[in-house]
Design a protein around this motif. Structure first.
Motif, PDB file in Angstrom:
ATOM      1  N   THR A 214      -7.657   2.995  -7.498  1.00 57.66           N
ATOM      2  CA  THR A 214      -6.985   3.155  -6.203  1.00 57.66           C
ATOM      3  C   THR A 214      -7.612   4.289  -5.409  1.00 57.66           C
ATOM      4  O   THR A 214      -7.877   4.149  -4.204  1.00 57.66           O
ATOM      5  CB  THR A 214      -5.486   3.424  -6.410  1.00 57.66           C
ATOM      6  N   ASN A 215      -7.856   5.412  -6.055  1.00 58.20           N
ATOM      7  CA  ASN A 215      -8.469   6.556  -5.380  1.00 58.20           C
ATOM      8  C   ASN A 215      -9.863   6.210  -4.874  1.00 58.20           C
ATOM      9  O   ASN A 215     -10.263   6.637  -3.780  1.00 58.20           O
ATOM     10  CB  ASN A 215      -8.535   7.757  -6.318  1.00 58.20           C
ATOM     11  N   PHE A 217     -10.961   3.224  -3.962  1.00 57.10           N
ATOM     12  CA  PHE A 217     -10.828   2.364  -2.788  1.00 57.10           C
ATOM     13  C   PHE A 217     -10.445   3.184  -1.560  1.00 57.10           C
ATOM     14  O   PHE A 217     -11.013   2.989  -0.469  1.00 57.10           O
ATOM     15  CB  PHE A 217      -9.791   1.271  -3.036  1.00 57.10           C
ATOM     16  N   GLN A 218      -9.509   4.103  -1.725  1.00 55.15           N
ATOM     17  CA  GLN A 218      -9.074   4.934  -0.602  1.00 55.15           C
ATOM     18  C   GLN A 218     -10.182   5.863  -0.116  1.00 55.15           C
ATOM     19  O   GLN A 218     -10.156   6.306   1.038  1.00 55.15           O
ATOM     20  CB  GLN A 218      -7.834   5.736  -0.998  1.00 55.15           C
ATOM     21  N   SER A 219     -11.164   6.128  -0.990  1.00 55.53           N
ATOM     22  CA  SER A 219     -12.296   6.981  -0.622  1.00 55.53           C
ATOM     23  C   SER A 219     -13.460   6.177  -0.043  1.00 55.53           C
ATOM     24  O   SER A 219     -14.523   6.747   0.217  1.00 55.53           O
ATOM     25  CB  SER A 219     -12.774   7.772  -1.848  1.00 55.53           C
ATOM     26  N   ARG A 222     -15.887   0.008  -2.528  1.00 60.26           N
ATOM     27  CA  ARG A 222     -15.459  -1.374  -2.424  1.00 60.26           C
ATOM     28  C   ARG A 222     -15.787  -2.203  -3.658  1.00 60.26           C
ATOM     29  O   ARG A 222     -15.581  -3.418  -3.656  1.00 60.26           O
ATOM     30  CB  ARG A 222     -16.098  -2.017  -1.173  1.00 60.26           C
ATOM     31  N   THR A 258      -5.911  -4.518  -4.553  1.00 59.83           N
ATOM     32  CA  THR A 258      -6.238  -4.948  -3.199  1.00 59.83           C
ATOM     33  C   THR A 258      -7.319  -6.020  -3.283  1.00 59.83           C
ATOM     34  O   THR A 258      -8.261  -5.879  -4.068  1.00 59.83           O
ATOM     35  CB  THR A 258      -6.730  -3.804  -2.304  1.00 59.83           C
TER      36      THR A 258
END
Length: 472
Positions: A214-215, A217-219, A222, A258
């Motif tokens: 998750t971290n 992806f948020q950074s 992909r 996601t």
């Protein structure tokens, strides 16, 4: 039928695969670490854990070896030439040590675990030896060296997963990242030193894996690659709910984070990969349709000597399941060893026929290298002359090159979803990325698209690269 054109390497000069970018210098701290990584993806992931641990203690990284207070080599021991490469590299440090006697030289990883204190005796320049499970202890070990001592920790743990450590992304393009989900190996293949250098299998807790993904992806990342010596052996039980999580469950949970995050994994063992995993892959578009399934040999007697615990027939049944469930376009790669102990010419031909039957997209191919302490070294005789090993290996490589070209040709005329990873190595006018089935694609750059998913029509290919044009 469409005329399929395969370009020669000369025709695409400048458009080949990129290489991983070096780490960025950081200058916030006084003590600087220079770190080189060798071997498998797990070693590169471990180096990111090492960097995180040391930065917490006030170190920074540098890509200039002459600036470093500490030089660390994260090593591989899978073959003799891998260790020889490290020994040759150490020789090049002598001039640095002569100019700066206070610089620390350390060996990390599998070679450190295999040789232990023997490394200090044989390589006088080495000050520190730390195995794969000792990285939390590195700050203390470095303090010992500051006091004028040599430092060693090669303790193998049954619990260590480094699950609570956020890696510092060194070996990255900012788009794809490695995520370790387990450590060690319980498969005692007779030729392999890994169980002795990385210890027994233990799986990382699910929550920390999901948090890391998750971290990432948020950074802006992909794509993640879930790593383990044998990912299909992943198993974890939630202590609060007693929920049992196997690898198929883990894949599903990461994919559900996601749909915009691609998920890959490596490596699978033929005896363990299940239809449940394959059906999970089929159910989610963002789980990449690519499987690395090491064969090692195409002959049952040799497989038995290797203690691979499956037969050629079992292996081919797994290949057929992959094709049936995931389709013919699923990328399949392999490992194959030439010249294992007592291998006859007919048995070598069985490996070649396996290549012909499967027609892999890609392969890692090696001649047999006897490793001290393994069952093969203790019980078998490395009796195949080097010239025969080399000839058999070349025949395997030549066969794989033909099949790689064939598999790439099948993609000409198709439109592929490509995750753009950056500029092609030799041409800033071209982007490169990878398809779902892990093929490198190079295409003319219209604008900066790094980190984006784009549609590319494949127009040409070599045995190693697809060439195409962007579809607007």
């Amino acid at each position: 039928m469409q005329d399929l054109k395969v370009l020669s390497p000369e025709e695409i000069k400048g458009l080949d695969e990129p290489r991983i970018s070096p780490s960025q210098n950081q200058t916030d701290y006084s003590k600087k670490i220079y770190l080189e990584s060798y071997g498998c993806q797990m070693n590169f992931a471990d180096s990111e854990v090492v960097t995180s641990i040391l930065m917490e203690q006030g170190y920074s990284t540098t890509s200039n070896i002459h600036e470093a207070d500490t030089i660390l080599l994260n090593t591989c021991a899978i073959r003799e030439n891998a260790e020889q490469k490290i020994r040759h590299r150490l020789q090049s440090f002598k001039s640095i040590k002569a100019k700066n006697p206070h610089v620390t030289v350390g060996i990390l990883g599998c070679m450190a675990e295999r040789l232990k204190t023997q490394l200090l005796e044989e390589e006088k320049i080495v000050d520190l030896v730390a195995g794969p499970d000792a990285y939390r202890d590195l700050p203390r070990l470095l303090e010992e060296i500051e006091d004028g001592n040599k430092a060693v920790n090669v303790f193998l743990s049954r619990e260590e997963t480094y699950g609570n450590i956020e890696p510092v992304r060194l070996h990255t393009n900012g788009v794809t990242a490695l995520v370790s989900i387990m450590r060690g190996c319980n498969n005692m293949c007779s030729f392999c030193v890994v169980p002795y250098t990385r210890g027994r299998e233990r799986s990382r807790d699910l929550d920390s894996i999901l948090k890391e993904c998750t971290n990432l992806f948020q950074s802006g990342y992909r794509e993640v690659t879930l790593l383990g010596q044998n990912v299909d052996s992943y198993h974890w039980q939630n202590p609060a709910t007693n929920e049992k999580v196997n690898f198929a469950h883990l894949l599903k949970k990461v994919a559900q984070l996601t749909p915009e995050l691609r998920v890959r994994f490596s490596t699978s063992h033929p005896k363990d990969i299940t239809d449940e995993v394959l059906y999970t892959m089929a159910a989610y578009d963002n789980i990449c349709k690519n499987i690395h399934l090491p064969a090692q040999s195409g002959n049952n007697r040799i497989l038995d000597l290797m203690n691979r615990t499956y037969t050629r027939e079992w292996y081919l049944e797994r290949i057929q399941s992959i094709r049936n469930i995931l389709g013919e376009s699923c990328g399949i790669s392999h490992d194959l060893i030439a010249g294992f102990c007592s291998e006859t010419e007919e048995e070598h031909q069985d490996s070649l026929s396996l290549l012909e039957e499967v027609k892999y997209d890609f392969g890692y191919m090696f001649s047999y290298s006897e490793r001290p302490g393994t069952p093969a070294e203790k019980k078998l005789v490395d009796d195949i002359p080097e010239e025969i090993k080399k000839r058999r290996l070349q025949e395997i490589i030549d066969s794989q090159r033909i099949h790689s070209a064939y598999r790439n040709q099948l993609m000409i005329g198709t439109v592929q979803r490509v995750l753009v990873e950056g500029d092609s190595k030799k041409s800033s006018a071209h982007h490169f990325g990878r398809t779902d089935n892990n093929k490198v694609v190079v295409f003319p750059k219209m604008e900066e698209m790094k980190g984006k998913f784009v549609d590319v029509k494949i127009t040409h290919c070599t045995s190693g690269t697809l060439l195409g044009e962007l579809i607007n």
